[in-house]
Motif scaffolding. Structure first.
Motif, PDB file in Angstrom:
ATOM      1  N   PHE A 154      14.405  34.669  27.425  1.00  0.00           N
ATOM      2  CA  PHE A 154      15.384  35.667  27.827  1.00  0.00           C
ATOM      3  C   PHE A 154      16.807  35.300  27.386  1.00  0.00           C
ATOM      4  O   PHE A 154      17.754  35.973  27.736  1.00  0.00           O
ATOM      5  CB  PHE A 154      15.372  35.874  29.347  1.00  0.00           C
ATOM      6  N   GLY A 155      16.934  34.187  26.633  1.00  0.00           N
ATOM      7  CA  GLY A 155      18.264  33.745  26.227  1.00  0.00           C
ATOM      8  C   GLY A 155      18.825  34.588  25.101  1.00  0.00           C
ATOM      9  O   GLY A 155      18.159  35.462  24.552  1.00  0.00           O
ATOM     10  N   PRO A 156      20.094  34.356  24.711  1.00  0.00           N
ATOM     11  CA  PRO A 156      20.964  33.363  25.348  1.00  0.00           C
ATOM     12  C   PRO A 156      21.555  33.894  26.649  1.00  0.00           C
ATOM     13  O   PRO A 156      21.798  35.081  26.788  1.00  0.00           O
ATOM     14  CB  PRO A 156      22.070  33.147  24.296  1.00  0.00           C
ATOM     15  N   GLU A 157      21.777  32.986  27.588  1.00  0.00           N
ATOM     16  CA  GLU A 157      22.316  33.363  28.880  1.00  0.00           C
ATOM     17  C   GLU A 157      23.835  33.500  28.796  1.00  0.00           C
ATOM     18  O   GLU A 157      24.473  32.946  27.915  1.00  0.00           O
ATOM     19  CB  GLU A 157      21.961  32.321  29.943  1.00  0.00           C
ATOM     20  N   PRO A 158      24.452  34.271  29.722  1.00  0.00           N
ATOM     21  CA  PRO A 158      25.914  34.318  29.798  1.00  0.00           C
ATOM     22  C   PRO A 158      26.481  32.914  30.008  1.00  0.00           C
ATOM     23  O   PRO A 158      25.940  32.129  30.777  1.00  0.00           O
ATOM     24  CB  PRO A 158      26.167  35.219  31.017  1.00  0.00           C
ATOM     25  N   GLN A 159      27.553  32.602  29.304  1.00  0.00           N
ATOM     26  CA  GLN A 159      28.082  31.249  29.338  1.00  0.00           C
ATOM     27  C   GLN A 159      29.012  31.033  30.538  1.00  0.00           C
ATOM     28  O   GLN A 159      29.651  31.966  31.018  1.00  0.00           O
ATOM     29  CB  GLN A 159      28.840  30.961  28.045  1.00  0.00           C
ATOM     30  N   PRO A 160      29.087  29.788  31.038  1.00  0.00           N
ATOM     31  CA  PRO A 160      30.035  29.484  32.121  1.00  0.00           C
ATOM     32  C   PRO A 160      31.465  29.772  31.690  1.00  0.00           C
ATOM     33  O   PRO A 160      31.797  29.731  30.503  1.00  0.00           O
ATOM     34  CB  PRO A 160      29.813  27.984  32.364  1.00  0.00           C
ATOM     35  N   GLY A 161      32.309  30.067  32.664  1.00  0.00           N
ATOM     36  CA  GLY A 161      33.709  30.343  32.377  1.00  0.00           C
ATOM     37  C   GLY A 161      34.297  31.252  33.435  1.00  0.00           C
ATOM     38  O   GLY A 161      33.632  31.658  34.398  1.00  0.00           O
ATOM     39  N   THR A 162      35.549  31.595  33.270  1.00  0.00           N
ATOM     40  CA  THR A 162      36.260  32.450  34.224  1.00  0.00           C
ATOM     41  C   THR A 162      35.868  33.908  34.021  1.00  0.00           C
ATOM     42  O   THR A 162      35.801  34.394  32.894  1.00  0.00           O
ATOM     43  CB  THR A 162      37.781  32.292  34.042  1.00  0.00           C
ATOM     44  N   VAL A 163      35.591  34.613  35.129  1.00  0.00           N
ATOM     45  CA  VAL A 163      35.184  36.020  35.084  1.00  0.00           C
ATOM     46  C   VAL A 163      36.058  36.803  36.055  1.00  0.00           C
ATOM     47  O   VAL A 163      36.274  36.375  37.196  1.00  0.00           O
ATOM     48  CB  VAL A 163      33.695  36.184  35.452  1.00  0.00           C
ATOM     49  N   ARG A 164      36.538  37.952  35.600  1.00  0.00           N
ATOM     50  CA  ARG A 164      37.387  38.813  36.435  1.00  0.00           C
ATOM     51  C   ARG A 164      36.564  40.004  36.924  1.00  0.00           C
ATOM     52  O   ARG A 164      35.961  40.722  36.131  1.00  0.00           O
ATOM     53  CB  ARG A 164      38.600  39.298  35.640  1.00  0.00           C
ATOM     54  N   PHE A 165      36.550  40.219  38.242  1.00  0.00           N
ATOM     55  CA  PHE A 165      35.784  41.299  38.852  1.00  0.00           C
ATOM     56  C   PHE A 165      36.732  42.355  39.406  1.00  0.00           C
ATOM     57  O   PHE A 165      37.637  42.033  40.192  1.00  0.00           O
ATOM     58  CB  PHE A 165      34.895  40.761  39.977  1.00  0.00           C
ATOM     59  N   ASP A 166      36.505  43.612  39.003  1.00  0.00           N
ATOM     60  CA  ASP A 166      37.325  44.715  39.507  1.00  0.00           C
ATOM     61  C   ASP A 166      36.953  45.031  40.953  1.00  0.00           C
ATOM     62  O   ASP A 166      35.923  44.598  41.468  1.00  0.00           O
ATOM     63  CB  ASP A 166      37.145  45.952  38.626  1.00  0.00           C
ATOM     64  N   ALA A 167      37.801  45.849  41.579  1.00  0.00           N
ATOM     65  CA  ALA A 167      37.642  46.120  43.009  1.00  0.00           C
ATOM     66  C   ALA A 167      36.301  46.784  43.325  1.00  0.00           C
ATOM     67  O   ALA A 167      35.633  46.426  44.294  1.00  0.00           O
ATOM     68  CB  ALA A 167      38.790  46.986  43.497  1.00  0.00           C
ATOM     69  N   HIS A 168      35.894  47.756  42.511  1.00  0.00           N
ATOM     70  CA  HIS A 168      34.696  48.538  42.835  1.00  0.00           C
ATOM     71  C   HIS A 168      33.491  47.991  42.087  1.00  0.00           C
ATOM     72  O   HIS A 168      33.001  48.573  41.111  1.00  0.00           O
ATOM     73  CB  HIS A 168      34.933  50.011  42.491  1.00  0.00           C
ATOM     74  N   CYS A 169      32.992  46.865  42.535  1.00  0.00           N
ATOM     75  CA  CYS A 169      31.806  46.277  41.926  1.00  0.00           C
ATOM     76  C   CYS A 169      31.009  45.554  43.004  1.00  0.00           C
ATOM     77  O   CYS A 169      31.516  45.249  44.087  1.00  0.00           O
ATOM     78  CB  CYS A 169      32.175  45.324  40.788  1.00  0.00           C
ATOM     79  N   GLY A 170      29.750  45.290  42.698  1.00  0.00           N
ATOM     80  CA  GLY A 170      28.872  44.653  43.675  1.00  0.00           C
ATOM     81  C   GLY A 170      29.326  43.268  44.063  1.00  0.00           C
ATOM     82  O   GLY A 170      29.149  42.838  45.211  1.00  0.00           O
ATOM     83  N   PHE A 171      29.905  42.529  43.118  1.00  0.00           N
ATOM     84  CA  PHE A 171      30.341  41.163  43.401  1.00  0.00           C
ATOM     85  C   PHE A 171      31.414  41.166  44.486  1.00  0.00           C
ATOM     86  O   PHE A 171      31.333  40.401  45.466  1.00  0.00           O
ATOM     87  CB  PHE A 171      30.869  40.520  42.122  1.00  0.00           C
ATOM     88  N   VAL A 172      32.432  42.002  44.336  1.00  0.00           N
ATOM     89  CA  VAL A 172      33.509  42.064  45.330  1.00  0.00           C
ATOM     90  C   VAL A 172      32.968  42.570  46.663  1.00  0.00           C
ATOM     91  O   VAL A 172      33.383  42.103  47.735  1.00  0.00           O
ATOM     92  CB  VAL A 172      34.659  42.955  44.818  1.00  0.00           C
ATOM     93  N   GLU A 173      32.006  43.508  46.615  1.00  0.00           N
ATOM     94  CA  GLU A 173      31.385  43.991  47.860  1.00  0.00           C
ATOM     95  C   GLU A 173      30.698  42.852  48.597  1.00  0.00           C
ATOM     96  O   GLU A 173      30.809  42.723  49.827  1.00  0.00           O
ATOM     97  CB  GLU A 173      30.386  45.098  47.540  1.00  0.00           C
ATOM     98  N   ALA A 174      29.963  41.996  47.865  1.00  0.00           N
ATOM     99  CA  ALA A 174      29.283  40.869  48.495  1.00  0.00           C
ATOM    100  C   ALA A 174      30.278  39.892  49.108  1.00  0.00           C
ATOM    101  O   ALA A 174      30.041  39.336  50.184  1.00  0.00           O
ATOM    102  CB  ALA A 174      28.405  40.154  47.467  1.00  0.00           C
ATOM    103  N   VAL A 175      31.408  39.675  48.423  1.00  0.00           N
ATOM    104  CA  VAL A 175      32.410  38.734  48.927  1.00  0.00           C
ATOM    105  C   VAL A 175      33.110  39.294  50.158  1.00  0.00           C
ATOM    106  O   VAL A 175      33.319  38.583  51.146  1.00  0.00           O
ATOM    107  CB  VAL A 175      33.425  38.404  47.814  1.00  0.00           C
ATOM    108  N   THR A 176      33.488  40.575  50.125  1.00  0.00           N
ATOM    109  CA  THR A 176      34.254  41.153  51.233  1.00  0.00           C
ATOM    110  C   THR A 176      33.388  41.421  52.463  1.00  0.00           C
ATOM    111  O   THR A 176      33.833  41.228  53.590  1.00  0.00           O
ATOM    112  CB  THR A 176      34.942  42.447  50.794  1.00  0.00           C
TER     113      THR A 176
END
Length: 677
Positions: free
Chosen positions: A328-350
């Motif tokens: 299934f590679g290549p996988e997304p590489q480590p590093g800094t990622v910016r998440f906008d307000a309306h996304c699942g990641f921010v929903e999980a954090v908040t």
């Protein structure tokens, strides 16, 4: 026979045994309440009242100790088969002993009841010894063989197959479990209800079954609700004249048992994998290696910065580790990622709760694929994602991004809970990392106060970067400085005091301020200024050293810029022309500060081409453990040459991104871009 038609044995109504040529009875519960007897049983034992405990219903049985067998089978679940037992009833006393063969097995009735099934044959031994094979005896013997076989396995779905795995008789239980009709599952049609990945192993198992006395296989079966569940199928052969004529078996739904067993094994693996590891990066990498591919096709772990009430938007997180299943590679590489307000990641954090979505293959809902991973989701046919927040010391410390792809079963709620529990093994490490980050932020804020912003010089660009050690919590001894003199020249300096603690930072601040004063005090070559600084260093550093570059940038004179510089034990400046040709300035190399006392120090002057870039840096940018420093220098020159025409901020940021960094040392950089003619 009362309500026997309404009582069921794994989908089969008990009255299916009404016409059986052997006696069949069933009891329910720990007191063995008699719930069913068939016609053949009544011929052997007479009519009995249903609903009574079996000890009362058969109170006239002379061998009362037999009832202990029922208790034993119900308690242990192990079937018992006994031949030619004495069997006499007071109501049928004839003066001579009668004998019966009895098989007793634990069963599951409707509504979750547990009970016991008895199969009784009177005089079966004499029939067999006499070699009587008339049609009645043959039917009785065949029935007894079949149901004795069934009683050796857990009874849920009863099926009969020909020797090579062809279903030869209808099974109401199979129809209830899978939703298949008799026409659909007869022959090999039943395999269509088996998970595609399990069909090959089952075919192979059936080919080998002729050599076995018992068949036992676990596989995934599509239920009537169109979901796959794990079942255990067990069977035994019916043998006539030394040949297997058919197989009789059962299927039992063991999904909950299978899930609990998998959960236990994975949690044990996670505990073992992280037991003796101290570093957060190693712990998280080991955990993802356990999770993938056993549970997921891919997962990433993001470290979340601390915040007060609500996270700052966009939320900047660090993709710490990312691992995908082989193929299934290549996988997304480590590093800094910016998440906008309306996304699942921010929903999980908040919300501090998992965000779980299932969707068509390769088409995730907006905001569910992390930035930079959208193409991976599409290419691999991702079908579900779960974003699981990890709460440490009351705060969200990290988020696990879990993905399943292709035709595999999407992530379930139990999978999400399992992932959360596996991440608990990183709790202590994440807690330490959060405390480290808090301390490091304070240290970095203090360090930034000690490092001034570059001056504004008409026509010239100057930019500076400072990156603290990824493994140390205290401020270090790296510094840079730049300022303009009254005569219009620009001073550039960079240095590094040995050590990485508060004492090194204090010494760094003193050296930097003293160097400023010496540079402003009089106009003299940088080497002379460093000689005077070296003399003062002995009073500031006890048994320590420091490195430094001091440079005076002058111009334009007749359209040209000149650099007058001196190096004290520091990596040399790098000059890169706008054409992409780089060279290190090594004409004025001197011992480091803290040695040599008042010995003279050399200076050198070099012309700087228009639009060229001048880079000063500390050794954290180029040093890797076990590697010769020259390799790091050449690597730096190669990257700098390729970025010669990039804007100066991009030039600086990309150097930090491209250079492999040991993370155990601070990095300071100051870069200058000369104007065109």
């Amino acid at each position: 026979m009362g309500d026997a038609a309404e009582r069921t044995l794994s989908g089969l109504a008990l009255n299916v045994f009404d016409s059986a040529p052997v006696g069949v009875a069933a009891t329910s519960g720990p007191d063995h309440q008699l719930v069913y007897i068939n016609n053949a049983f009544q011929k052997i034992a007479g009519e009995r009242e249903l609903g009574l405990p079996v000890r009362e219903a058969f109170g006239d049985l002379r061998q009362q100790d037999y009832f202990e067998l029922l208790d034993q089978v119900l308690e242990t679940g192990r079937p018992v088969s006994l031949k030619e037992l004495p069997f006499e009833l007071e109501s049928h006393w004839s003066g001579r002993e009668r004998y019966c063969s009895v098989s007793v097995s634990k069963i599951s009735l409707d509504a979750g009841e547990e009970g016991v099934l008895l199969v009784v044959v009177e005089g079966a031994g004499e029939v067999e010894r006499a070699g009587t094979f008339d049609s009645v005896a043959e039917e009785r013997r065949r029935f007894l063989q079949r149901y004795r076989s069934v009683l050796q396995v857990e009874t849920q779905v009863v099926w009969v197959m020909a020797p090579l795995g062809y279903v030869s008789e209808p099974s109401p239980g199979w129809e209830r479990m899978t939703g298949q009709t008799w026409e659909e599952y007869r022959g090999e049609g039943w395999l269509r209800a088996v998970h595609p990945d399990d069909r090959g192993p089952i075919r192979k198992a059936w080919l080998q079954a002729r050599q076995l006395s018992r068949w036992d296989h676990v596989f995934r079966l599509r239920s009537a609700g169109n979901l796959y569940r794990h079942v255990r199928s067990r069977a035994v052969p019916v043998i006539e004249s030394g040949a297997v004529v058919e197989w009789v078996g059962t299927c039992a739904d063991i999904e909950q048992e299978w899930q609990e067993d998998r959960r236990r094994k994975l949690l044990d693996q996670a505990a073992v994998a992280t037991a003796d590891i101290a570093g957060l990066d190693e712990v998280l990498e080991m955990l993802t290696n356990v999770i993938v591919p056993t549970v997921l096709d891919g997962c990433g772990i993001y470290l979340v910065p601390e915040f007060d009430a609500r996270p700052p938007l966009p939320l900047v997180a660090e993709r710490f580790v990312s691992i995908v299943r082989e193929g299934f590679g290549p996988e997304p590489q480590p590093g800094t990622v910016r998440f906008d307000a309306h996304c699942g990641f921010v929903e999980a954090v908040t919300t501090r709760r998992p965000v779980h979505r299932t969707f068509p293959q390769g088409v995730p809902p907006p905001g569910m694929a992390p930035p930079g991973a959208e193409e991976w989701f599409r290419r691999t046919g991702a079908n579900s994602v779960a974003l699981v927040p990890v709460i440490v010391d009351g705060a969200v410390a990290a988020v696990l991004d879990a993905v399943i792809c292709g035709s595999r079963e999407p992530i379930s709620a139990s999978d999400v809970d399992l992932l959360r529990r596996m991440l608990d093994h990183a709790h202590a490490h994440l807690s330490n990392a959060m405390r480290f980050q808090r301390t490091q932020r304070v240290a970095l804020a203090l360090q930034n106060c000690l490092l001034p912003d570059p001056p504004d010089v008409p026509g010239m660009e100057i930019t500076a970067r400072y990156r603290p050690s990824a493994t140390a919590v205290e401020i270090g001894g790296d510094w840079y400085d730049s300022f303009r003199l009254p005569d219009g020249a620009t001073i550039l300096t960079i240095g590094d005091v040995s050590g990485h603690d508060l004492a090194a930072a204090v010494t760094m601040s003193q050296l930097r301020n003293m160097l400023r004063g010496l540079a402003v005090d009089r106009r003299e070559p940088p080497g002379d200024i460093l000689r005077r600084l070296n003399m003062a260093t002995e009073a500031l550093i006890d048994d320590g050293t420091a490195t430094c570059i001091l440079a005076r940038l002058e111009g334009p004179e007749n359209g040209e810029w000149w650099l007058n510089y001196s190096v004290a034990g520091h990596p040399p400046p790098l000059l890169v022309t706008c054409a992409g040709e780089g060279r290190f300035l090594e004409e004025a190399l001197n011992p480091l500060l803290g040695v040599g006392n008042a010995q003279p120090r050399s200076s050198a002057v070099v012309a700087l081409p228009p639009c060229s870039t001048l880079l000063f840096y500390t050794d954290g940018l180029i040093e890797l453990p076990g590697e010769h420093l020259d390799r790091g220098l050449e690597r730096l020159r190669g990257h700098a040459e390729s970025l010669a025409r990039a804007p100066l901020d991009t030039f600086s940021d990309q150097l930090l991104a491209r250079m492999p960094i040991a993370k155990k040392d601070d990095i300071a950089m100051i870069a200058v871009r000369l104007p065109a003619l």
